[in-house]
Every structure is written in structure tokens, then in C-alpha cells.
Write an enzyme that holds these catalytic residues in place. Sequence first.
Site, PDB file in Angstrom:
ATOM      1  N   LYS A  86     -21.365 -64.442 -79.703  1.00  0.00           N
ATOM      2  CA  LYS A  86     -22.632 -65.092 -79.408  1.00  0.00           C
ATOM      3  C   LYS A  86     -22.982 -64.785 -77.943  1.00  0.00           C
ATOM      4  CE  LYS A  86     -24.874 -69.590 -80.004  1.00  0.00           C
ATOM      5  NZ  LYS A  86     -24.667 -70.987 -80.437  1.00  0.00           N
TER       6      LYS A  86
ATOM      7  N   GLU B 195     -17.967 -71.006 -85.685  1.00  0.00           N
ATOM      8  CA  GLU B 195     -16.751 -71.128 -86.480  1.00  0.00           C
ATOM      9  C   GLU B 195     -17.091 -71.194 -87.966  1.00  0.00           C
ATOM     10  OE1 GLU B 195     -17.513 -72.755 -83.685  1.00  0.00           O
ATOM     11  OE2 GLU B 195     -15.700 -73.287 -82.556  1.00  0.00           O
TER      12      GLU B 195
ATOM     13  N   TYR C 207     -17.625 -50.551 -97.714  1.00  0.00           N
ATOM     14  CA  TYR C 207     -17.915 -51.220 -96.448  1.00  0.00           C
ATOM     15  C   TYR C 207     -19.411 -51.283 -96.148  1.00  0.00           C
ATOM     16  CZ  TYR C 207     -17.399 -46.382 -94.722  1.00  0.00           C
ATOM     17  OH  TYR C 207     -17.485 -45.018 -94.538  1.00  0.00           O
TER      18      TYR C 207
ATOM     19  N   GLU D  14     -32.143 -73.102 -80.154  1.00  0.00           N
ATOM     20  CA  GLU D  14     -31.392 -72.064 -80.870  1.00  0.00           C
ATOM     21  C   GLU D  14     -31.893 -71.951 -82.308  1.00  0.00           C
ATOM     22  OE1 GLU D  14     -26.964 -71.772 -79.373  1.00  0.00           O
ATOM     23  OE2 GLU D  14     -27.454 -73.859 -79.891  1.00  0.00           O
TER      24      GLU D  14
END
Length: 121
Positions: A100, A75, A55, A23
Site C-alpha cells: 500500500k 490483511e 498464471y 480511502e
Amino acid sequence: MSLDRITLSGLRARGNHGVFDHERENGQTFVVDVALGVDCGPAAAADDLALTVDYGRVSEQVVALVEGPPVDLIETLAQQIADACLEHEGVHEVEVTVHKPEAPIQVPFDDVAVTISRSGR
């Protein structure tokens, strides 16, 4: 105070987050949704961008965090994004979902996601 919401959905960026070596080396696509709790009243009344959250700038910050230094957990990434959003003047609360979709799990799935809610000032 009743808060309005500005929502950014489906922000996509490539990052190298995760606990496995592959990863970190190969990276993968992450998708982020952000809902900002703001008071849109003053901006709407004056029709003035300076009185609300830009934004476009928030979306660029989110992508920069996803593309930035890797972390082990989504997280942690979600928390970094929430912290950055809460630094914007006028953002009182935020909900962040980090998806993910290429997570390294061995069963068929559509998505893995973590959603956090945080409040500031």
C-alpha cells in the site's frame, strides 16, 4: 514433496480499501506479489499448460479482488487473494504480499506491506 514456485511480482490495480473515508472515496494504487507453491515437474516433462497453474488467470483474479468490494484492512485483502490462489488445482501453498504505497501515514516512507503465507490441500 519439494515444491517449485511460480511468482507474480508487481501486479498493480486501483482499489478503495482502507478504514478512512477518503480511502474509500478516492481509492489508491495497490501492488501485489504472489508466490505459488506448485509441482512444475509434470508440466515441464509434458510441456503442457493444462498440467500447471495458468498464471495469467491468477493475475486477473488478483486484480479483480483489488478492484472489487472494499475491505478495511490489507490483511483481509491478502487473505482473499490467498484463498483464491489456493482454489487452483495444483497450488499447495501461497505467499501473498499486498503493498500500500500510498498509505495514509504522516512520516516519509517507501512502502507499507503485509505478507501472509497459507497452505491448502
